[in-house]
Each structure stands twice: as structure tokens, then as C-alpha cells.
Write a protein that holds these residues in place. Sequence first.
Motif, PDB file in Angstrom:
ATOM      1  N   GLU A 107      82.673  -1.987 -37.910  1.00 21.81           N
ATOM      2  CA  GLU A 107      83.794  -1.269 -38.502  1.00 21.81           C
ATOM      3  C   GLU A 107      83.912  -1.608 -39.992  1.00 21.81           C
ATOM      4  O   GLU A 107      84.111  -0.715 -40.826  1.00 21.81           O
ATOM      5  CB  GLU A 107      85.091  -1.637 -37.790  1.00 21.81           C
ATOM      6  CG  GLU A 107      86.311  -0.944 -38.347  1.00 21.81           C
ATOM      7  CD  GLU A 107      87.594  -1.380 -37.685  1.00 21.81           C
ATOM      8  OE1 GLU A 107      88.627  -0.784 -38.010  1.00 21.81           O
ATOM      9  OE2 GLU A 107      87.569  -2.308 -36.872  1.00 21.81           O
ATOM     10  N   ALA A 108      83.769  -2.897 -40.335  1.00 19.71           N
ATOM     11  CA  ALA A 108      83.851  -3.307 -41.733  1.00 19.71           C
ATOM     12  C   ALA A 108      82.718  -2.677 -42.549  1.00 19.71           C
ATOM     13  O   ALA A 108      82.938  -2.203 -43.669  1.00 19.71           O
ATOM     14  CB  ALA A 108      83.808  -4.838 -41.835  1.00 19.71           C
ATOM     15  N   GLN A 111      83.434   1.031 -42.841  1.00 19.84           N
ATOM     16  CA  GLN A 111      84.548   1.257 -43.760  1.00 19.84           C
ATOM     17  C   GLN A 111      84.097   1.042 -45.196  1.00 19.84           C
ATOM     18  O   GLN A 111      84.439   1.817 -46.087  1.00 19.84           O
ATOM     19  CB  GLN A 111      85.723   0.318 -43.416  1.00 19.84           C
ATOM     20  CG  GLN A 111      86.969   0.584 -44.218  1.00 19.84           C
ATOM     21  CD  GLN A 111      87.550   1.950 -43.951  1.00 19.84           C
ATOM     22  OE1 GLN A 111      87.575   2.413 -42.834  1.00 19.84           O
ATOM     23  NE2 GLN A 111      87.992   2.619 -44.996  1.00 19.84           N
ATOM     24  N   SER A 112      83.295  -0.003 -45.432  1.00 24.58           N
ATOM     25  CA  SER A 112      82.785  -0.278 -46.772  1.00 24.58           C
ATOM     26  C   SER A 112      81.911   0.879 -47.255  1.00 24.58           C
ATOM     27  O   SER A 112      82.047   1.341 -48.392  1.00 24.58           O
ATOM     28  CB  SER A 112      81.984  -1.583 -46.754  1.00 24.58           C
ATOM     29  OG  SER A 112      81.324  -1.774 -47.974  1.00 24.58           O
ATOM     30  N   ALA A 114      81.960   3.960 -46.125  1.00 19.88           N
ATOM     31  CA  ALA A 114      82.795   5.151 -46.289  1.00 19.88           C
ATOM     32  C   ALA A 114      83.594   5.073 -47.595  1.00 19.88           C
ATOM     33  O   ALA A 114      83.725   6.077 -48.313  1.00 19.88           O
ATOM     34  CB  ALA A 114      83.740   5.297 -45.103  1.00 19.88           C
ATOM     35  N   ASP A 115      84.097   3.870 -47.915  1.00 17.18           N
ATOM     36  CA  ASP A 115      84.831   3.710 -49.179  1.00 17.18           C
ATOM     37  C   ASP A 115      83.908   3.958 -50.373  1.00 17.18           C
ATOM     38  O   ASP A 115      84.296   4.615 -51.346  1.00 17.18           O
ATOM     39  CB  ASP A 115      85.424   2.296 -49.272  1.00 17.18           C
ATOM     40  CG  ASP A 115      86.603   2.103 -48.324  1.00 17.18           C
ATOM     41  OD1 ASP A 115      87.128   3.106 -47.813  1.00 17.18           O
ATOM     42  OD2 ASP A 115      86.987   0.930 -48.107  1.00 17.18           O
ATOM     43  N   SER A 118      83.271   7.588 -50.548  1.00 14.81           N
ATOM     44  CA  SER A 118      84.483   8.267 -50.984  1.00 14.81           C
ATOM     45  C   SER A 118      84.686   8.081 -52.481  1.00 14.81           C
ATOM     46  O   SER A 118      85.033   9.037 -53.190  1.00 14.81           O
ATOM     47  CB  SER A 118      85.681   7.714 -50.208  1.00 14.81           C
ATOM     48  OG  SER A 118      86.871   8.276 -50.666  1.00 14.81           O
TER      49      SER A 118
END
Length: 178
Positions: A107-108, A111-112, A114-115, A118
Motif C-alpha cells: 500500500e505504501a 501510494q508513493s 500514485a503520488d 499524480s
Amino acid sequence: MFKYPENLFAQIYERASTKADRARLMRIKAALGLSDRDEFWPLLLVLDHYLQWIEAARRALVADVDNAIIKHAHLMKQAGGLADEKASRAVAKAITESTDKIAAISEAAIQSRADEMSNRALRRAALLGGALAVCLMGAAALVTYGVMALNGICAGPDRYLTPSGPQVCEVTRLPFST
């Protein structure tokens, strides 16, 4: 010669003799060639009594050992089942904890990533939006200049009202216009 009591067997063994006892003792007596009143006979009865007692104790001991082995095997089987169950629970717990850790790490990482994607998309969109805004402002400026070059602009602050109502002004041509 000494006379033995009739109940000598009962006195030594503390019970009445059985057919098997009499047959066994008669075989011993015959094998040794003893007479009915031999002085060795009471000693043989005592030794036979101890032999019978030792054999009974051995059988009881073997039975107790067999029972203990069966009980021990049963306990070991139960303990094995409990150990298997405990081991299964420990493995399930370890798998759950590992799964949770892997999920948290994944997940981390996601998320990293994806950030990062983004932020990259946001920068790209900001650059494209800025470029588009500059292009649109330039196009608007060109269109405005073109309209003003064709039509001219009001040169002074004086505005006049026409008899029909709209305002009019004095139009002057822009430089570089034809």
C-alpha cells in the motif's frame, strides 16, 4: 521323621490348593524323587510360593507397564493433537501478520507511486494549462488588435449620443492598420 501338618500348603500360601497347584507340586516332587514325608518338602513349598508370588507380581507389573504405555501413548496422541493445533494457529497467525505487513508495504509503495504519478500529471497539466492560457491570451490579443485595426478605437473621452440612443465616439485608426 517329622510329621507335617495337613494344612501346610494353606499355612504357607494362605489359601487352599487348586488342582493346578497339586499337579505342579506333584511334578516337582516326582522330578526330584522326593517321598511324601521328605524334610526338603516344606522348603520346596516355600520356594514355590515365592516363585508363584514373583510370577504374579511380574504379570501385574507387565500389566501395569502395558497400561502405562497405553496411557502414555494416548497422552502423547492428545499432546500431538494439541501441538498440531497450536502449531496450526501459530502458522495462521504468522501468515496473517506477514500478509498484513506485505499489504502495508504494498500500500505504501502503491501510494508513493500514485503520488509521484499524480504530481507528475499535475505538473504536466499546469505546464499545458499555462501554455494554453498564453496561447489563448495571445489569440485574444491578436483578435482584439485585428478588430481594433479594422474598426478603429475611440480616440477621446467625449462620447456622443445619437438621436436613436446609442453612444458614438470619434474613431481613429491604429498605427500599422490599413
